[in-house]
Enzyme design. Structure first.
Site, PDB file in Angstrom:
ATOM      1  CD  GLU A 190      -3.213   5.944  -9.501  1.00 29.73           C
ATOM      2  OE1 GLU A 190      -3.699   5.135 -10.337  1.00 29.73           O
ATOM      3  OE2 GLU A 190      -3.759   6.184  -8.402  1.00 29.73           O
ATOM      4  CG  ASP A 220     -11.030   6.475  -8.008  1.00 28.41           C
ATOM      5  OD1 ASP A 220     -11.387   5.396  -7.482  1.00 28.41           O
ATOM      6  OD2 ASP A 220     -10.141   6.565  -8.869  1.00 28.41           O
ATOM      7  NE  ARG A 229      -2.350  -4.323  -7.141  1.00 29.43           N
ATOM      8  CZ  ARG A 229      -3.215  -3.570  -6.487  1.00 29.43           C
ATOM      9  NH1 ARG A 229      -2.863  -2.378  -6.028  1.00 29.43           N
ATOM     10  NH2 ARG A 229      -4.449  -3.999  -6.265  1.00 29.43           N
ATOM     11  CD  GLN A 287      -9.302  -2.658  -7.665  1.00 29.87           C
ATOM     12  OE1 GLN A 287     -10.445  -2.655  -8.132  1.00 29.87           O
ATOM     13  NE2 GLN A 287      -8.920  -1.934  -6.633  1.00 29.87           N
ATOM     14  CG  HIS A 293      -1.638   2.762  -8.143  1.00 28.05           C
ATOM     15  ND1 HIS A 293      -1.743   3.499  -6.995  1.00 28.05           N
ATOM     16  CD2 HIS A 293      -2.901   2.400  -8.471  1.00 28.05           C
ATOM     17  CE1 HIS A 293      -3.013   3.581  -6.637  1.00 28.05           C
ATOM     18  NE2 HIS A 293      -3.735   2.928  -7.507  1.00 28.05           N
ATOM     19  NE  ARG A 352      -3.729   0.329   0.265  1.00 31.24           N
ATOM     20  CZ  ARG A 352      -4.544   0.054  -0.740  1.00 31.24           C
ATOM     21  NH1 ARG A 352      -4.478   0.779  -1.845  1.00 31.24           N
ATOM     22  NH2 ARG A 352      -5.390  -0.938  -0.659  1.00 31.24           N
TER      23      ARG A 352
HETATM   24  O1  TA6 Z   1      -5.899   4.208  -8.982  1.00 30.30           O
HETATM   25  C1  TA6 Z   1      -7.064   4.491  -8.232  1.00 30.30           C
HETATM   26  C2  TA6 Z   1      -7.744   3.182  -7.866  1.00 30.30           C
HETATM   27  O2  TA6 Z   1      -8.177   2.502  -9.016  1.00 30.30           O
HETATM   28  C3  TA6 Z   1      -8.889   3.466  -6.897  1.00 30.30           C
HETATM   29  O3  TA6 Z   1     -10.145   3.195  -7.488  1.00 30.30           O
HETATM   30  C4  TA6 Z   1      -8.587   2.561  -5.705  1.00 30.30           C
HETATM   31  O4  TA6 Z   1      -9.190   1.303  -5.889  1.00 30.30           O
HETATM   32  C5  TA6 Z   1      -7.064   2.499  -5.784  1.00 30.30           C
HETATM   33  O5  TA6 Z   1      -6.816   2.321  -7.168  1.00 30.30           O
HETATM   34  C6  TA6 Z   1      -6.412   1.465  -4.915  1.00 30.30           C
HETATM   35  O6  TA6 Z   1      -6.692   0.179  -5.400  1.00 30.30           O
HETATM   36  P1  TA6 Z   1      -6.128  -1.088  -4.541  1.00 30.30           P
HETATM   37  O7  TA6 Z   1      -6.528  -2.294  -5.336  1.00 30.30           O
HETATM   38  O8  TA6 Z   1      -4.642  -0.889  -4.446  1.00 30.30           O
HETATM   39  O9  TA6 Z   1      -6.766  -0.974  -3.192  1.00 30.30           O
END
Ligand code: TA6
Length: 279
Positions: free
Chosen positions: A253, A194, A76, A71, A149, A53
């Site tokens: 990003e 966001d 990563r 996601q 990111h 994080r």
């Molecule tokens: O880059 C922004 C984003 O897509 C937000 O919607 C939020 O989900 C963030 O990434 C963090 O995502 P993660 O999967 O690292 O918690």
């Protein structure tokens, strides 16, 4: 360059360092004049149970939710290979090179052969990123998203301004993905934010980063810019993000995410980003 089992430390001297965790090839620290430029949550996890994080995670092959895997894709959350033996370039800059290729594991989610190359160069007040995606297939085309990111550390996000996004269209994920046009010369963050800004210019400036300085972002082949801050309410839903940490970070990003990159057989895609602390 020091390299333990999972961390590479680039030390350019003059209190300029960069630390990369091989897990996700995540840049977890970038210090200029011994001042940390990146945000990493106090609750970040480094044991591979979840993405780190903070810092600069690499998002590939998917940005956002994914029906076939985690996601933001798998880059990563997998260990990258450290490729280079060369430490110091003739310029005095320090270079690190990493790579990732397809595996049995990646193919369970994304059944393509691929090779990622990731090159970092640490200069005096700059950190350069060059990332390549190669399609080694003779007959199969694949498409992907790619994004760095980046979590910037800031004294107070409410005092930051992002310059360069005026007039850009953006997808607002806080308002059901509706598309708007940015009317402000300076984008500020004072609530949950966001946004995926599209067709953004190659240069952006963020004001009031560490020590009240400016951060210059210069990018190539990253047409989109995502701006994110979870603010207090969303922070509470993020287990590895402190409820009180949102004022001290802003994600800006560089990516290719609002449309996929389509990579023909035997071809490569390359994108780059330069972060520069302006005095
Ligand atoms: O880059 C922004 C984003 O897509 C937000 O919607 C939020 O989900 C963030 O990434 C963090 O995502 P993660 O999967 O690292 O918690």
């Amino acid at each position: 360059m020091a390299s333990s089992t999972s961390v590479v430390v680039l030390d350019r001297g003059n209190n300029t360092t960069c630390t990369i965790n091989l897990y996700g090839a995540t840049v977890v620290s970038w210090r200029v004049n011994n001042q940390e430029q990146l945000f990493v949550s106090k609750q970040a996890v480094f044991d591979g149970r979840k993405p780190i994080r903070g810092g600069i995670p690499v998002v590939f092959p998917q940005f956002g939710p994914w029906n076939y895997g985690p996601q933001h894709g798998f880059a990563r959350i997998l260990r990258w290979k450290l490729d280079n033996t060369q430490e110091r370039l003739p310029s005095g800059d320090i270079e690190a090179r990493f790579s990732m290729v397809d595996s049995e594991f990646t193919r369970t989610m994304w059944n393509y052969a691929f090779r990622l190359t990731y090159r970092l160069i640490l200069r005096e007040k700059e950190l350069h990123f060059n990332i390549g995606v190669y399609n080694p297939s003779r007959d199969i085309t694949f498409s992907f998203n790619l994004l760095l990111h980046t979590y910037f550390k800031v004294p107070d996000v409410r005092r930051c301004q992002i310059n360069g996004l005026h007039g850009c269209m953006f997808i607002d994920k806080t308002r059901d993905g509706t598309i708007y046009q940015e009317g402000r010369e300076c984008v500020t963050v004072g609530e949950w934010t966001d946004r995926i800004y599209q067709n953004t210019p190659p240069e952006l400036i963020i004001t009031n980063v560490v020590s009240g300085r400016k951060m210059r972002i210069e990018k190539y082949n990253f047409p989109d810019t995502v701006v994110w801050n979870p603010w207090i309410d969303q922070s509470k839903d993020i287990a590895d993000f402190g409820d009180d940490e949102f004022p001290n970070m802003i994600c800006v990003e560089s990516g290719h995410v609002s449309s996929p990159v389509v990579l023909l057989p035997g071809t490569a895609f390359e994108a780059s980003q330069k972060l520069q602390v302006l005095v």
